[in-house]
Design a protein around this motif. Structure first.
Motif, PDB file in Angstrom:
ATOM      1  N   GLY A  51      62.368  72.622  52.270  1.00 33.21           N
ATOM      2  CA  GLY A  51      63.496  73.007  51.438  1.00 33.21           C
ATOM      3  C   GLY A  51      63.760  72.009  50.330  1.00 33.21           C
ATOM      4  O   GLY A  51      63.397  70.825  50.422  1.00 33.21           O
ATOM      5  N   TYR A  52      64.407  72.479  49.290  1.00 35.52           N
ATOM      6  CA  TYR A  52      64.802  71.600  48.195  1.00 35.52           C
ATOM      7  C   TYR A  52      66.173  71.009  48.496  1.00 35.52           C
ATOM      8  O   TYR A  52      67.146  71.735  48.744  1.00 35.52           O
ATOM      9  CB  TYR A  52      64.846  72.370  46.877  1.00 35.52           C
ATOM     10  N   SER A  53      66.234  69.676  48.493  1.00 31.73           N
ATOM     11  CA  SER A  53      67.478  68.967  48.762  1.00 31.73           C
ATOM     12  C   SER A  53      67.984  68.304  47.486  1.00 31.73           C
ATOM     13  O   SER A  53      67.416  67.296  47.051  1.00 31.73           O
ATOM     14  CB  SER A  53      67.263  67.898  49.841  1.00 31.73           C
ATOM     15  N   MET A  87      59.204  64.029  40.331  1.00 32.77           N
ATOM     16  CA  MET A  87      60.524  64.623  40.136  1.00 32.77           C
ATOM     17  C   MET A  87      61.172  64.159  38.838  1.00 32.77           C
ATOM     18  O   MET A  87      61.885  64.923  38.182  1.00 32.77           O
ATOM     19  CB  MET A  87      61.427  64.286  41.320  1.00 32.77           C
ATOM     20  N   THR A  88      60.929  62.915  38.424  1.00 33.32           N
ATOM     21  CA  THR A  88      61.559  62.418  37.194  1.00 33.32           C
ATOM     22  C   THR A  88      60.998  63.101  35.954  1.00 33.32           C
ATOM     23  O   THR A  88      61.635  63.073  34.893  1.00 33.32           O
ATOM     24  CB  THR A  88      61.375  60.895  37.056  1.00 33.32           C
ATOM     25  N   GLU A  89      59.819  63.723  36.076  1.00 32.72           N
ATOM     26  CA  GLU A  89      59.252  64.452  34.940  1.00 32.72           C
ATOM     27  C   GLU A  89      59.715  65.902  34.922  1.00 32.72           C
ATOM     28  O   GLU A  89      59.977  66.458  33.853  1.00 32.72           O
ATOM     29  CB  GLU A  89      57.731  64.405  34.994  1.00 32.72           C
ATOM     30  N   ILE A  90      59.826  66.512  36.092  1.00 33.70           N
ATOM     31  CA  ILE A  90      60.212  67.927  36.095  1.00 33.70           C
ATOM     32  C   ILE A  90      61.729  68.096  35.992  1.00 33.70           C
ATOM     33  O   ILE A  90      62.208  69.163  35.601  1.00 33.70           O
ATOM     34  CB  ILE A  90      59.670  68.676  37.328  1.00 33.70           C
ATOM     35  N   ASP A  91      62.487  67.037  36.311  1.00 30.27           N
ATOM     36  CA  ASP A  91      63.948  67.074  36.202  1.00 30.27           C
ATOM     37  C   ASP A  91      64.448  65.709  35.732  1.00 30.27           C
ATOM     38  O   ASP A  91      65.128  64.987  36.462  1.00 30.27           O
ATOM     39  CB  ASP A  91      64.562  67.437  37.562  1.00 30.27           C
ATOM     40  N   PRO A  92      64.145  65.328  34.487  1.00 25.38           N
ATOM     41  CA  PRO A  92      64.458  63.960  34.017  1.00 25.38           C
ATOM     42  C   PRO A  92      65.937  63.653  33.953  1.00 25.38           C
ATOM     43  O   PRO A  92      66.333  62.488  34.066  1.00 25.38           O
ATOM     44  CB  PRO A  92      63.815  63.915  32.626  1.00 25.38           C
ATOM     45  N   GLU A  93      66.775  64.672  33.766  1.00 22.04           N
ATOM     46  CA  GLU A  93      68.210  64.435  33.645  1.00 22.04           C
ATOM     47  C   GLU A  93      68.938  64.540  34.981  1.00 22.04           C
ATOM     48  O   GLU A  93      70.149  64.316  35.056  1.00 22.04           O
ATOM     49  CB  GLU A  93      68.823  65.436  32.652  1.00 22.04           C
ATOM     50  N   GLY A  94      68.227  64.908  36.024  1.00 27.23           N
ATOM     51  CA  GLY A  94      68.866  65.064  37.327  1.00 27.23           C
ATOM     52  C   GLY A  94      69.844  66.216  37.384  1.00 27.23           C
ATOM     53  O   GLY A  94      70.817  66.194  38.129  1.00 27.23           O
ATOM     54  N   THR A  95      69.556  67.266  36.616  1.00 31.29           N
ATOM     55  CA  THR A  95      70.471  68.408  36.547  1.00 31.29           C
ATOM     56  C   THR A  95      70.042  69.558  37.467  1.00 31.29           C
ATOM     57  O   THR A  95      70.636  70.631  37.425  1.00 31.29           O
ATOM     58  CB  THR A  95      70.555  68.921  35.106  1.00 31.29           C
ATOM     59  N   GLU A  96      69.014  69.326  38.261  1.00 29.50           N
ATOM     60  CA  GLU A  96      68.549  70.288  39.267  1.00 29.50           C
ATOM     61  C   GLU A  96      67.951  71.548  38.657  1.00 29.50           C
ATOM     62  O   GLU A  96      67.920  72.609  39.279  1.00 29.50           O
ATOM     63  CB  GLU A  96      69.669  70.649  40.247  1.00 29.50           C
ATOM     64  N   LEU A 121      65.619  74.477  40.300  1.00 28.95           N
ATOM     65  CA  LEU A 121      64.448  73.906  40.967  1.00 28.95           C
ATOM     66  C   LEU A 121      64.090  74.643  42.251  1.00 28.95           C
ATOM     67  O   LEU A 121      62.906  74.771  42.578  1.00 28.95           O
ATOM     68  CB  LEU A 121      64.676  72.424  41.254  1.00 28.95           C
ATOM     69  N   GLN A 122      65.083  75.141  42.980  1.00 23.76           N
ATOM     70  CA  GLN A 122      64.730  75.859  44.203  1.00 23.76           C
ATOM     71  C   GLN A 122      63.897  77.098  43.896  1.00 23.76           C
ATOM     72  O   GLN A 122      62.991  77.459  44.662  1.00 23.76           O
ATOM     73  CB  GLN A 122      65.977  76.234  45.016  1.00 23.76           C
TER      74      GLN A 122
END
Length: 211
Positions: A51-53, A87-96, A121-122
């Motif tokens: 699962g995506y957390s 993860m830092t490349e696919i979601d660099p801003e941490g906005t999910e 992302l899920q």
């Protein structure tokens, strides 16, 4: 090794919230699997919930190990395996949400993503799962980290019927896990004869991951 002792262990772990729960509010469900192992004196069950957390910041394979022959630890959670390397490349801003035009790298393998920028992302991970289960779920080393390496595999379940709530329905009271206990006790995979429809696909658990 008896059916009642197997189910007793399952119930105890459910009471401690360490039994596989597809309705977990901290994970958006992506995929799931159960594998059963045993011989004349030993039994083990390894269940995986992928699962995506958002809090964990990754796609995580949550591994649960049960049995009378665990090589370390207690029955229940046995591993939390981060799956995405970048993860830092696919979601660099941490906005999910997906940044767009970037592969998802899993164990060093770049997986092309058929999703637009801004996709949650899920949903990205759910699109990748059907064709990439071998990368996303545990390999043999990870899977057997808490069980004997020589224990034969009896049965593999890629889907099953799961109770909505283990507070109301204990594993020992549910068809799926009673049959699993019969398989483990007898060593006969034919004892698994489900009558209830499978519901482990993520679409059956819309509230999961909402916390």
């Amino acid at each position: 090794m008896t059916i009642s002792s197997i189910l007793g262990q399952f119930d105890l772990c459910a009471d401690k919230a360490e039994f596989p729960d597809l309705d977990n509010g901290y994970y958006y469900p992506v995929d799931a699997r159960i594998r059963l192992f045993g011989d004349s004196t030993r039994w083990a069950m390894v269940a995986e919930l992928l699962g995506y957390s958002p809090r964990g910041g990754n796609l995580i394979d949550v591994v649960h190990s049960f049995g009378n022959c665990l090589t370390h630890g207690e029955p229940g959670f046995s591993g939390f395996l981060d799956r995405v390397d970048n993860m830092t490349e696919i979601d660099p801003e941490g906005t999910e949400v997906y940044a767009g035009e970037v592969p998802v790298v899993v164990r060093g393998t770049a997986l092309a993503v058929d999703a637009a920028a801004g996709t949650p992302l899920q949903d990205v991970f759910r699109r990748l799962a059907p064709a990439n289960r071998g990368l996303l779920l545990a390999d043999e080393t990870e899977l057997r980290s808490a069980i004997p390496s020589d224990l034969p595999e009896l049965l593999r379940l890629d889907e099953w019927n799961q109770p909505e709530d283990f507070w109301d329905v204990k594993p020992s009271a549910h068809e799926t896990f009673r049959m699993i206990a019969e398989v483990l006790d007898s060593g006969d995979p034919a004892r698994y004869r489900p009558t209830l429809p499978a519901n482990t696909h993520w679409s059956h658990w819309p509230a999961a991951g909402s916390l």
